[in-house]
Scaffold this motif. Structure first.
Motif, PDB file in Angstrom:
ATOM      1  N   TYR A  47       0.833  -1.198   0.000  1.00 57.55           N
ATOM      2  CA  TYR A  47       0.000   0.000   0.000  1.00 57.55           C
ATOM      3  C   TYR A  47       0.872   1.254   0.000  1.00 57.55           C
ATOM      4  O   TYR A  47       1.816   1.354   0.781  1.00 57.55           O
ATOM      5  CB  TYR A  47      -0.895   0.032   1.241  1.00 57.55           C
ATOM      6  N   ASP A  76      -7.808   3.777  -3.364  1.00 52.36           N
ATOM      7  CA  ASP A  76      -8.372   2.471  -3.012  1.00 52.36           C
ATOM      8  C   ASP A  76      -7.811   1.373  -3.922  1.00 52.36           C
ATOM      9  O   ASP A  76      -8.523   0.498  -4.388  1.00 52.36           O
ATOM     10  CB  ASP A  76      -9.899   2.491  -3.090  1.00 52.36           C
ATOM     11  N   SER A  79     -10.313  -2.615  -6.706  1.00 54.94           N
ATOM     12  CA  SER A  79     -11.209  -3.354  -5.819  1.00 54.94           C
ATOM     13  C   SER A  79     -11.557  -4.698  -6.444  1.00 54.94           C
ATOM     14  O   SER A  79     -11.821  -4.789  -7.642  1.00 54.94           O
ATOM     15  CB  SER A  79     -12.486  -2.556  -5.563  1.00 54.94           C
ATOM     16  N   THR A 117      -8.823  -1.103   6.557  1.00 57.73           N
ATOM     17  CA  THR A 117      -8.236  -0.478   5.368  1.00 57.73           C
ATOM     18  C   THR A 117      -7.565   0.844   5.735  1.00 57.73           C
ATOM     19  O   THR A 117      -6.577   1.231   5.110  1.00 57.73           O
ATOM     20  CB  THR A 117      -9.295  -0.260   4.273  1.00 57.73           C
ATOM     21  N   ASN A 142      -3.710   1.588   4.825  1.00 57.98           N
ATOM     22  CA  ASN A 142      -3.360   2.743   4.003  1.00 57.98           C
ATOM     23  C   ASN A 142      -2.714   3.877   4.790  1.00 57.98           C
ATOM     24  O   ASN A 142      -2.454   4.943   4.240  1.00 57.98           O
ATOM     25  CB  ASN A 142      -4.611   3.264   3.278  1.00 57.98           C
TER      26      ASN A 142
END
Length: 365
Positions: free
Chosen positions: A84, A141, A176, A347, A351
């Protein structure tokens, strides 16, 4: 024989690497598993020499002899994890020590050599460092999906553990997994075929388990569902897992439960989610769960949420479980539902937007 701590990675840069413009175009809509970075990691192993010749080389086809053991006896394993991009430009991965441990466990079950944790994590760092421009920007994302895998490549048709093996890491930018991760998915109940049985390879992350799920997955698609749910192979009454994800049920009294079985692949993501759920004040149970419990609990309003958990999707709420003779309709979720709150928290940690108080993140670049 060299020890793993003495291994140094040699670098062979890809002279045909994609241009910055090409990479930028791919990252506009990477999908999942469609595009691959310019390089890959390779480390060899032999019975006599151990782990050796660690290298980063141009991404490309593998040269395999038709008699290679992996093609005949399916002696192979893999992992799935993500890198990430954070707001400060650094790149992190999530709990690589747990993936390393699971990879070692899979290796033991498939009679493959165990790759030490430090070498596993260093292989990820080496690849991400050289291909870091492939890690999507912060705030989109998206992530860089990492796929470590190991194959037996001895050219021998005898039925025994191979004495020659190669370990690889490839990477693919990923959006995603589901088009809208907050929208409920529909699940098809498989009642004839099993993913794995007691004493089998269900707890190992190997391709054979996924191959066994593909025919039922086709049936799921034919019935308008995105995923398939397997029951235990012996009694066909206990929940096991989906084709590639774990399942979690939330109860009205605040209890959260996930199926437990030695034929279920332990999920690094599910482990973290259940830890966050417990910290939020919920009782967490890892136990055997019958199909009837879910069916009756949903009908009575005692089960308030059902959700699927995995590396690719993180959390996906389950809206419907379809079978040939019944349908379970789960209540609709909102952003304030438990699954969506925990998803946002996890998440956010991944992130770099929520403090990592657990030490789960590992900086790669």
């Amino acid at each position: 024989m060299s020890t793993t701590t003495e291994l140094e990675f040699r670098i062979e840069r890809n002279s045909s690497a994609k241009s910055d413009a090409e990479v930028a175009e791919i990252l506009q809509n990477p999908g999942f598993g469609h595009y691959f970075t310019d390089h890959m990691v390779v480390i060899d192993w032999t019975k006599d020499g151990g782990w050796q010749d660690a290298r980063v080389v141009p991404y490309g086809p593998l040269m395999l002899n038709p008699a290679s053991a992996v093609l005949h006896y399916a002696q192979e394993i893999f992992e799935g994890m993500k890198a990430y991009r954070h707001a400060d430009g650094t790149v992190h991965t999530f709990r690589p020590d747990r993936n390393a441990a699971r990879f070692a466990g899979s290796a033991r079950r498939l009679a493959l050599p165990e790759l030490p944790e430090e070498l596993f994590i260093e292989s990820l760092r080496q690849l991400v460092e050289i291909d870091q421009r492939w890690v999507p920007e912060y705030g989109k994302d998206q992530s860089l999906y990492l796929r470590p895998f190991m194959i037996a490549n001895e050219d021998f048709l005898g039925v025994r553990a191979a004495e020659s093996v190669s370990y690889y890491v490839i990477a693919s930018p990923a959006g995603s997994y589901f088009q809208d991760p907050t929208q409920p998915v529909s699940i098809w109940l498989e009642r004839e075929l099993s993913r794995a049985g007691k004493g089998g390879t269900g707890a190992a992350k190997c391709g054979g388990n996924y191959a066994a799920s593909l025919l039922p997955q086709q049936t799921a698609y034919a019935n308008g569902c995105e995923q398939v749910l397997f029951l235990d192979a012996f009694e066909q009454k206990y929940l096991e897992e989906l084709g590639g994800m774990n399942i979690v049920l939330a109860f009205k009294d605040g209890t959260v439960a996930t199926p437990e079985s030695d034929s279920i692949l332990a999920s690094v993501t599910n482990e973290a989610i259940l830890e966050l759920v417990a910290e939020a004040g919920h009782k967490v149970e890892r136990r055997r769960i019958t199909l009837d419990e879910w069916r009756e609990g949903a009908a009575a309003g005692e089960i308030t949420e059902a959700f699927a958990v995995g590396t690719a999707a993180v959390i996906a709420p389950i809206g419907t479980l379809k079978a040939t003779d019944f349908v379970i309709e789960n209540p609709p979720v909102t952003l304030d539902s438990l699954s969506m709150r925990i998803r946002a928290q996890l998440t956010g940690i991944q992130n770099g937007e929520v403090p990592d108080t657990h030490g789960w993140l590992h900086q790669l670049v």
